[in-house]
Write a protein that holds these residues in place. Structure first.
Motif, PDB file in Angstrom:
ATOM      1  N   THR A  31       0.832  -1.207   0.000  1.00 60.62           N
ATOM      2  CA  THR A  31       0.000   0.000   0.000  1.00 60.62           C
ATOM      3  C   THR A  31       0.863   1.251   0.000  1.00 60.62           C
ATOM      4  O   THR A  31       2.021   1.237   0.411  1.00 60.62           O
ATOM      5  CB  THR A  31      -0.926   0.063   1.225  1.00 60.62           C
ATOM      6  N   VAL A  32       0.257   2.335  -0.490  1.00 64.17           N
ATOM      7  CA  VAL A  32       0.820   3.673  -0.370  1.00 64.17           C
ATOM      8  C   VAL A  32      -0.116   4.459   0.536  1.00 64.17           C
ATOM      9  O   VAL A  32      -1.337   4.429   0.357  1.00 64.17           O
ATOM     10  CB  VAL A  32       0.925   4.373  -1.744  1.00 64.17           C
ATOM     11  N   ARG A  33       0.458   5.160   1.524  1.00 61.71           N
ATOM     12  CA  ARG A  33      -0.345   5.949   2.449  1.00 61.71           C
ATOM     13  C   ARG A  33       0.048   7.410   2.397  1.00 61.71           C
ATOM     14  O   ARG A  33       1.236   7.729   2.261  1.00 61.71           O
ATOM     15  CB  ARG A  33      -0.211   5.411   3.884  1.00 61.71           C
TER      16      ARG A  33
ATOM     17  N   LEU B 256      -3.792   9.974   9.100  1.00 62.09           N
ATOM     18  CA  LEU B 256      -3.774   9.245   7.844  1.00 62.09           C
ATOM     19  C   LEU B 256      -4.883   9.791   6.957  1.00 62.09           C
ATOM     20  O   LEU B 256      -6.054   9.768   7.314  1.00 62.09           O
ATOM     21  CB  LEU B 256      -3.992   7.749   8.091  1.00 62.09           C
ATOM     22  N   GLN B 257      -4.509  10.317   5.781  1.00 59.38           N
ATOM     23  CA  GLN B 257      -5.509  10.898   4.882  1.00 59.38           C
ATOM     24  C   GLN B 257      -6.079   9.888   3.900  1.00 59.38           C
ATOM     25  O   GLN B 257      -7.257   9.904   3.597  1.00 59.38           O
ATOM     26  CB  GLN B 257      -4.887  12.065   4.107  1.00 59.38           C
ATOM     27  N   GLN B 258      -5.210   9.012   3.398  1.00 62.74           N
ATOM     28  CA  GLN B 258      -5.677   8.082   2.372  1.00 62.74           C
ATOM     29  C   GLN B 258      -4.762   6.872   2.305  1.00 62.74           C
ATOM     30  O   GLN B 258      -3.548   6.981   2.500  1.00 62.74           O
ATOM     31  CB  GLN B 258      -5.693   8.781   1.001  1.00 62.74           C
ATOM     32  N   THR B 259      -5.360   5.704   2.038  1.00 65.26           N
ATOM     33  CA  THR B 259      -4.599   4.484   1.775  1.00 65.26           C
ATOM     34  C   THR B 259      -4.879   4.061   0.349  1.00 65.26           C
ATOM     35  O   THR B 259      -6.037   3.834  -0.022  1.00 65.26           O
ATOM     36  CB  THR B 259      -4.989   3.363   2.753  1.00 65.26           C
ATOM     37  N   LEU B 260      -3.839   3.987  -0.469  1.00 66.54           N
ATOM     38  CA  LEU B 260      -3.967   3.661  -1.885  1.00 66.54           C
ATOM     39  C   LEU B 260      -3.544   2.211  -2.093  1.00 66.54           C
ATOM     40  O   LEU B 260      -2.396   1.848  -1.846  1.00 66.54           O
ATOM     41  CB  LEU B 260      -3.085   4.596  -2.722  1.00 66.54           C
TER      42      LEU B 260
ATOM     43  N   LEU C  71       1.116  15.230  -8.407  1.00 68.35           N
ATOM     44  CA  LEU C  71       1.242  13.814  -8.757  1.00 68.35           C
ATOM     45  C   LEU C  71       2.173  13.117  -7.767  1.00 68.35           C
ATOM     46  O   LEU C  71       3.121  13.715  -7.256  1.00 68.35           O
ATOM     47  CB  LEU C  71       1.798  13.648 -10.171  1.00 68.35           C
ATOM     48  N   LEU C  72       1.886  11.859  -7.530  1.00 64.17           N
ATOM     49  CA  LEU C  72       2.753  10.996  -6.740  1.00 64.17           C
ATOM     50  C   LEU C  72       3.055   9.760  -7.576  1.00 64.17           C
ATOM     51  O   LEU C  72       2.145   9.111  -8.072  1.00 64.17           O
ATOM     52  CB  LEU C  72       2.070  10.583  -5.433  1.00 64.17           C
ATOM     53  N   ALA C  73       4.337   9.469  -7.742  1.00 63.15           N
ATOM     54  CA  ALA C  73       4.741   8.250  -8.452  1.00 63.15           C
ATOM     55  C   ALA C  73       5.129   7.195  -7.435  1.00 63.15           C
ATOM     56  O   ALA C  73       5.829   7.485  -6.462  1.00 63.15           O
ATOM     57  CB  ALA C  73       5.918   8.538  -9.377  1.00 63.15           C
ATOM     58  N   SER C  74       4.666   5.971  -7.648  1.00 64.38           N
ATOM     59  CA  SER C  74       5.047   4.856  -6.783  1.00 64.38           C
ATOM     60  C   SER C  74       5.485   3.696  -7.658  1.00 64.38           C
ATOM     61  O   SER C  74       4.922   3.457  -8.733  1.00 64.38           O
ATOM     62  CB  SER C  74       3.881   4.438  -5.875  1.00 64.38           C
ATOM     63  N   VAL C  75       6.528   2.993  -7.207  1.00 64.52           N
ATOM     64  CA  VAL C  75       7.035   1.860  -7.978  1.00 64.52           C
ATOM     65  C   VAL C  75       7.052   0.623  -7.100  1.00 64.52           C
ATOM     66  O   VAL C  75       7.142   0.702  -5.881  1.00 64.52           O
ATOM     67  CB  VAL C  75       8.440   2.139  -8.544  1.00 64.52           C
TER      68      VAL C  75
ATOM     69  N   TRP D  90      -0.405   8.861  -9.194  1.00 67.69           N
ATOM     70  CA  TRP D  90      -1.603   9.162  -8.422  1.00 67.69           C
ATOM     71  C   TRP D  90      -1.861  10.663  -8.406  1.00 67.69           C
ATOM     72  O   TRP D  90      -0.927  11.462  -8.310  1.00 67.69           O
ATOM     73  CB  TRP D  90      -1.438   8.677  -6.982  1.00 67.69           C
ATOM     74  N   ASP D  91      -3.129  11.046  -8.484  1.00 63.76           N
ATOM     75  CA  ASP D  91      -3.533  12.439  -8.317  1.00 63.76           C
ATOM     76  C   ASP D  91      -3.690  12.688  -6.822  1.00 63.76           C
ATOM     77  O   ASP D  91      -4.555  12.093  -6.171  1.00 63.76           O
ATOM     78  CB  ASP D  91      -4.858  12.689  -9.041  1.00 63.76           C
ATOM     79  N   THR D  92      -2.852  13.558  -6.245  1.00 61.14           N
ATOM     80  CA  THR D  92      -2.876  13.771  -4.795  1.00 61.14           C
ATOM     81  C   THR D  92      -4.030  14.656  -4.338  1.00 61.14           C
ATOM     82  O   THR D  92      -4.281  14.776  -3.139  1.00 61.14           O
ATOM     83  CB  THR D  92      -1.555  14.398  -4.310  1.00 61.14           C
ATOM     84  N   VAL D  93      -4.717  15.297  -5.286  1.00 58.11           N
ATOM     85  CA  VAL D  93      -5.888  16.110  -4.929  1.00 58.11           C
ATOM     86  C   VAL D  93      -7.120  15.221  -4.768  1.00 58.11           C
ATOM     87  O   VAL D  93      -7.875  15.329  -3.805  1.00 58.11           O
ATOM     88  CB  VAL D  93      -6.147  17.207  -5.983  1.00 58.11           C
ATOM     89  N   THR D  94      -7.309  14.313  -5.729  1.00 61.20           N
ATOM     90  CA  THR D  94      -8.485  13.425  -5.700  1.00 61.20           C
ATOM     91  C   THR D  94      -8.166  12.054  -5.113  1.00 61.20           C
ATOM     92  O   THR D  94      -9.073  11.250  -4.892  1.00 61.20           O
ATOM     93  CB  THR D  94      -9.039  13.237  -7.122  1.00 61.20           C
ATOM     94  N   ASN D  95      -6.856  11.777  -4.877  1.00 58.98           N
ATOM     95  CA  ASN D  95      -6.418  10.473  -4.357  1.00 58.98           C
ATOM     96  C   ASN D  95      -6.835   9.322  -5.267  1.00 58.98           C
ATOM     97  O   ASN D  95      -7.205   8.243  -4.801  1.00 58.98           O
ATOM     98  CB  ASN D  95      -6.944  10.242  -2.937  1.00 58.98           C
TER      99      ASN D  95
END
Length: 297
Positions: free
Chosen positions: A106-108, A117-121, A139-143, A152-157
């Protein structure tokens, strides 16, 4: 006799102590408010004003209280909501968000002001190796070991793009200074350049070895890597600098401030990963916790 100035000083100290107390125990207060009278008071420093003002509320069922620190330390909060080790952490450019990638796939996203904690992706099947914000923070990039890069769009999660094409685990990822390009390196010994708006693959750079570190030049004409510079053929984009001064680094057992050993880290506080803004350091631990240490300028 308490003079007006002394009274103002006492109030100021009480407010400061209360803020530290709230920061420290925000998460437990959100889940189980009555624990403020138990865990909050029991584990507060012995000289904390809140602890001493409400010491009559300490639970009588505990005959021997645990040994705690005498005063509030540098750590503001420990963020905990993960079932696996925290493998990567990154601050947003404005410092308001912290992203953490975990072994539980997960990405948090965390609010750095409150520790909430705002969001768990959750879209991965493998552990998250790295998380990186774009220069504007939108934007958030995760690998992951699943060979993909996700944007990921950090505004809309919400998930904006899934970048697929690597044939092995992705080890490093970086945004161009203007945020239009994303470079990713993999165990397949290539670096791939992506259009962050469309998700299209723009270029493949053959490295003939595994690249573990990536950064763009300011004009995006080349990538600086752990094996040297790789020339980008897909065009140059003029970009503004978006750098923050680095005050400290973590090396082995020490936090090094301005080139000197500053703070020794006990074994349980040595990080698997870290991120920093100008004055705040975030440490990701094998226990699943994230620790904040804020420095005064």
């Amino acid at each position: 006799m308490v003079l007006p100035g002394d009274e103002e000083s006492l109030i100021s100290k009480f407010v400061h102590d209360a803020r530290r107390f709230i920061h420290k125990y925000y998460q437990i207060a959100d889940r189980a408010p009555l624990q403020l009278y138990y865990a909050g008071l029991v584990f507060a420093p012995t000289t904390a004003i809140i602890r001493n003002e409400f010491k009559q509320e300490l639970p009588s069922l505990i005959g021997l209280l645990p040994r705690v620190e005498e005063r509030w330390g540098a750590q503001l909060q420990a963020l905990e909501d993960s079932l696996g080790s925290v493998l990567s952490v990154a601050f947003s450019p404005d410092g308001r968000l912290l992203a953490s990638g975990s072994g539980d796939s997960t990405v948090r996203l965390w609010d750095t002001a409150t520790g909430a904690l705002q969001q768990t992706l959750k879209y991965y099947s493998e552990s998250i190796c790295l998380v990186v914000f774009s220069p504007d923070g939108r934007l958030l990039a995760s690998v992951s070991k699943d060979k993909t890069v996700r944007l990921w769009d950090t505004v809309t999660n919400t998930l904006q793009q899934t970048l697929e094409g690597h044939f092995d685990s992705v080890y490093s990822v970086v945004f161009s200074p203007d945020g239009r390009l994303l470079a990713s390196s993999s165990g397949d010994k290539t670096v791939r350049l992506w259009n962050t708006a469309t998700g299209d693959l723009k270029e493949i750079l053959e490295a003939n070895t595994i690249i573990t570190k990536l950064s763009f030049s300011q004009d995006c004409s080349y990538l600086t890597t752990n094996i040297g510079n790789l020339v980008v053929q897909s065009g140059q984009v003029k970009a503004a600098s978006n750098c923050s001064p680095v005050l400290f680094i973590v090396q082995e057992q020490w936090i090094i401030l301005n080139g000197k050993d500053f703070l020794w880290l006990p074994p349980e506080f040595r990080p698997n990963c870290l991120a920093n803004t100008c004055d705040t350091l975030a440490l990701g631990h094998a226990s699943g916790q994230v620790s904040f240490i804020k420095f005064q300028s």
